[in-house]
Write an enzyme that holds these catalytic residues in place. Structure first.
Site, PDB file in Angstrom:
ATOM      1  N   SER A 136       0.737  -1.056  -0.042  1.00 41.20           N
ATOM      2  CA  SER A 136      -0.058   0.091   0.121  1.00 41.20           C
ATOM      3  C   SER A 136       0.864   0.917   0.157  1.00 41.20           C
ATOM      4  CB  SER A 136      -0.900  -0.097   1.240  1.00 41.20           C
ATOM      5  OG  SER A 136      -1.757   1.096   1.253  1.00 41.20           O
ATOM      6  N   TYR A 150      -4.132   7.899  -7.256  1.00 43.56           N
ATOM      7  CA  TYR A 150      -3.330   7.076  -6.550  1.00 43.56           C
ATOM      8  C   TYR A 150      -3.727   6.655  -5.217  1.00 43.56           C
ATOM      9  CZ  TYR A 150       1.213   5.271  -4.876  1.00 43.56           C
ATOM     10  OH  TYR A 150       1.894   4.351  -4.169  1.00 43.56           O
ATOM     11  N   LYS A 154      -4.754   2.605  -3.415  1.00 44.65           N
ATOM     12  CA  LYS A 154      -3.942   2.382  -2.203  1.00 44.65           C
ATOM     13  C   LYS A 154      -5.157   2.065  -1.013  1.00 44.65           C
ATOM     14  CE  LYS A 154      -0.021   1.725  -3.974  1.00 44.65           C
ATOM     15  NZ  LYS A 154       0.578   0.454  -4.094  1.00 44.65           N
TER      16      LYS A 154
HETATM   17  N1  LIG Z   1       8.707   4.819  -3.713  1.00 42.76           N
HETATM   18  C1  LIG Z   1       7.836   5.304  -2.735  1.00 42.76           C
HETATM   19  O1  LIG Z   1       8.283   6.375  -2.412  1.00 42.76           O
HETATM   20  C2  LIG Z   1       6.665   4.561  -2.442  1.00 42.76           C
HETATM   21  C3  LIG Z   1       5.905   5.013  -1.493  1.00 42.76           C
HETATM   22  C4  LIG Z   1       4.809   4.099  -1.141  1.00 42.76           C
HETATM   23  C5  LIG Z   1       4.502   2.941  -1.845  1.00 42.76           C
HETATM   24  N2  LIG Z   1       5.210   2.742  -2.981  1.00 42.76           N
HETATM   25  C6  LIG Z   1       4.856   1.623  -3.723  1.00 42.76           C
HETATM   26  O2  LIG Z   1       5.906   0.669  -3.546  1.00 42.76           O
HETATM   27  C7  LIG Z   1       5.577  -0.199  -4.709  1.00 42.76           C
HETATM   28  C8  LIG Z   1       6.868  -0.383  -5.636  1.00 42.76           C
HETATM   29  O3  LIG Z   1       7.001   0.852  -6.442  1.00 42.76           O
HETATM   30  P1  LIG Z   1       8.525   1.483  -6.154  1.00 42.76           P
HETATM   31  O4  LIG Z   1       8.509   2.650  -5.158  1.00 42.76           O
HETATM   32  O5  LIG Z   1       9.544   0.555  -5.950  1.00 42.76           O
HETATM   33  O6  LIG Z   1       8.573   2.141  -7.671  1.00 42.76           O
HETATM   34  P2  LIG Z   1       9.721   1.617  -8.994  1.00 42.76           P
HETATM   35  O7  LIG Z   1      11.190   1.513  -8.662  1.00 42.76           O
HETATM   36  O8  LIG Z   1       9.075   2.520  -9.996  1.00 42.76           O
HETATM   37  O9  LIG Z   1       9.042   0.119  -9.065  1.00 42.76           O
HETATM   38  C9  LIG Z   1       7.740  -0.249  -9.469  1.00 42.76           C
HETATM   39  C10 LIG Z   1       7.776  -1.726 -10.143  1.00 42.76           C
HETATM   40  O10 LIG Z   1       6.651  -1.940 -10.495  1.00 42.76           O
HETATM   41  C11 LIG Z   1       6.831  -2.558 -11.742  1.00 42.76           C
HETATM   42  N3  LIG Z   1       5.569  -2.554 -12.638  1.00 42.76           N
HETATM   43  C12 LIG Z   1       4.885  -1.470 -13.037  1.00 42.76           C
HETATM   44  N4  LIG Z   1       3.878  -1.970 -13.696  1.00 42.76           N
HETATM   45  C13 LIG Z   1       3.970  -3.375 -13.669  1.00 42.76           C
HETATM   46  C14 LIG Z   1       3.023  -4.385 -14.592  1.00 42.76           C
HETATM   47  N5  LIG Z   1       1.683  -3.966 -15.090  1.00 42.76           N
HETATM   48  N6  LIG Z   1       3.295  -5.400 -14.118  1.00 42.76           N
HETATM   49  C15 LIG Z   1       4.431  -5.934 -13.401  1.00 42.76           C
HETATM   50  N7  LIG Z   1       5.340  -4.941 -12.815  1.00 42.76           N
HETATM   51  C16 LIG Z   1       5.011  -3.720 -13.109  1.00 42.76           C
HETATM   52  C17 LIG Z   1       8.004  -2.052 -12.559  1.00 42.76           C
HETATM   53  O11 LIG Z   1       8.277  -2.733 -13.485  1.00 42.76           O
HETATM   54  P3  LIG Z   1       9.100  -2.056 -14.879  1.00 42.76           P
HETATM   55  O12 LIG Z   1      10.360  -1.703 -14.659  1.00 42.76           O
HETATM   56  O13 LIG Z   1       8.511  -2.982 -16.185  1.00 42.76           O
HETATM   57  O14 LIG Z   1       8.393  -1.086 -15.268  1.00 42.76           O
HETATM   58  C18 LIG Z   1       8.821  -1.870 -11.253  1.00 42.76           C
HETATM   59  O15 LIG Z   1       9.556  -3.049 -11.178  1.00 42.76           O
HETATM   60  C19 LIG Z   1       4.492   0.181  -5.620  1.00 42.76           C
HETATM   61  O16 LIG Z   1       3.230  -0.386  -5.323  1.00 42.76           O
HETATM   62  C20 LIG Z   1       4.232   1.750  -4.876  1.00 42.76           C
HETATM   63  O17 LIG Z   1       2.971   2.205  -5.025  1.00 42.76           O
HETATM   64  C21 LIG Z   1       6.341   3.343  -3.258  1.00 42.76           C
END
Ligand SMILES: NC(=O)c1ccc[n+]([C@@H]2O[C@H](COP(=O)([O-])OP(=O)(O)OC[C@H]3O[C@@H](n4cnc5c(N)ncnc54)[C@H](OP(=O)(O)O)[C@@H]3O)[C@@H](O)[C@H]2O)c1
Length: 281
Positions: A136, A150, A154
């Site tokens: 989330s 977004y 979530k």
């Molecule tokens: N970073 C933050 O500040 C933050 C805070 C709160 C929550 N989150 C959550 O953390 C989770 C991971 O994000 P992250 O922060 O690590 O960002 P990230 O580095 O952009 O990673 C996102 C990942 O999701 C994959 N993805 C996107 N669309 C997809 C699909 N249709 N099928 C399979 N994989 C897919 C991307 O793959 P590709 O390389 O193919 O695009 C990438 O591996 C997300 O759910 C995000 O909402 C992040």
């Protein structure tokens, strides 16, 4: 004891990559690292491939989900920990956000997580054991302007997970929501589309969208530390796993602040709220 098998979505970058990198170094578990493009998983090549399976998975593709679950079952026999990590962002005002783009974000953040979970649940139910880790966000508890959709994804993940946890708890399956604040991943950069306000009434929000773009990759949160915490909770604290785990100081402060204020509001409204019931018989 047999190795536990972890299956993670979206391991090309960010939290997924940090977690996969950590797990790849553990000799007592099996890692299934999935990504839309497995050529982005070369970083795992230095680790023992007897325990690592790299699979192509777009979480919006139901046939691929089915194939992945079957391939994991064939190779390792179980799926013990499912990490629904894959996710996207979107910045824009509620009125101006592009409908197709935000619908696609729901397909990934919500339906991708739902379909993955439904595909794995029969295995976990049969085992009478399993842990589902759902990404989330603090954005699943607290809302800011310019990220309404977004938040919608979530908050949906929060509600689905809380209810699921109550349905499967007695079957030996636990659910943990991860609620990070800003972490240094690709999320605010390449993984988030931006729609700059074009309507003058919303001009004041341009700055906050630009700020998110400029501060991408400079966030306080360290995804490697998040990975350590998630691994430790699942591995060493499974019996007391929290349903909600805020990660990062901002996230935990915001969560406490939101619930403290909300609790005060609900208490103040208690008698008025209760007065809406039918008179007691
Ligand atoms: N970073 C933050 O500040 C933050 C805070 C709160 C929550 N989150 C959550 O953390 C989770 C991971 O994000 P992250 O922060 O690590 O960002 P990230 O580095 O952009 O990673 C996102 C990942 O999701 C994959 N993805 C996107 N669309 C997809 C699909 N249709 N099928 C399979 N994989 C897919 C991307 O793959 P590709 O390389 O193919 O695009 C990438 O591996 C997300 O759910 C995000 O909402 C992040």
């Amino acid at each position: 004891m047999a190795n536990k098998t972890w299956l993670i979505t979206g391991t090309s970058t960010g939290f997924g990559r940090s977690l996969a990198t950590l797990l790849a170094q553990k000799t007592d578990l099996n890692l299934v690292a999935t990504a839309r493009h497995t050529d982005q998983l070369d970083y795992l090549d230095q680790y023992d491939h007897g325990q690592i399976q790299k699979l192509t998975l777009d979480v919006t593709d139901q046939a691929q989900i089915k194939d992945v679950v079957k391939a994991v079952k064939d190779r390792f026999g179980t799926i013990d920990v499912l990490v629904n990590n894959a996710g996207l962002g979107y910045f824009g005002t509620f009125e101006e956000s592009d409908r197709d783009a935000v619908r696609y974000m729901f397909d990934v953040n919500v339906w991708g997580l739902v379909d993955m979970t439904r595909a794995v649940l029969p295995i976990m139910r049969q085992q009478r054991n399993g842990i589902i880790v759902n990404f989330s966000s603090i954005a699943g508890l607290f809302s800011f302007p310019t990220t309404s959709f977004y938040h919608g994804t979530k908050y949906a993940v929060e509600g689905l997970s809380e209810s699921l946890a109550k349905e499967v708890g007695e079957l030996g399956i636990k659910v943990m929501l991860i609620e990070p604040s800003g972490f240094r991943t690709d999320w605010a950069g390449r993984s988030s589309q931006k729609a700059m306000p074009a309507i003058d009434d919303y001009a004041e929000f341009k700055g906050s969208i630009e700020w998110n773009e400029q501060t991408a990759h400079h966030e306080d949160g360290d995804p490697d530390k998040a990975a350590e915490i998630i691994y430790d909770q699942v591995t060493n604290h499974a019996d007391t796993l929290p349903l909600r785990l805020p990660l990062g100081k901002f996230a935990t402060d915001m969560a406490i602040d939101k619930y403290t204020k909300t609790l005060a509001d609900f208490k103040q409204l208690h008698d008025l709220s209760a007065s809406a019931d039918q008179p007691e018989k």
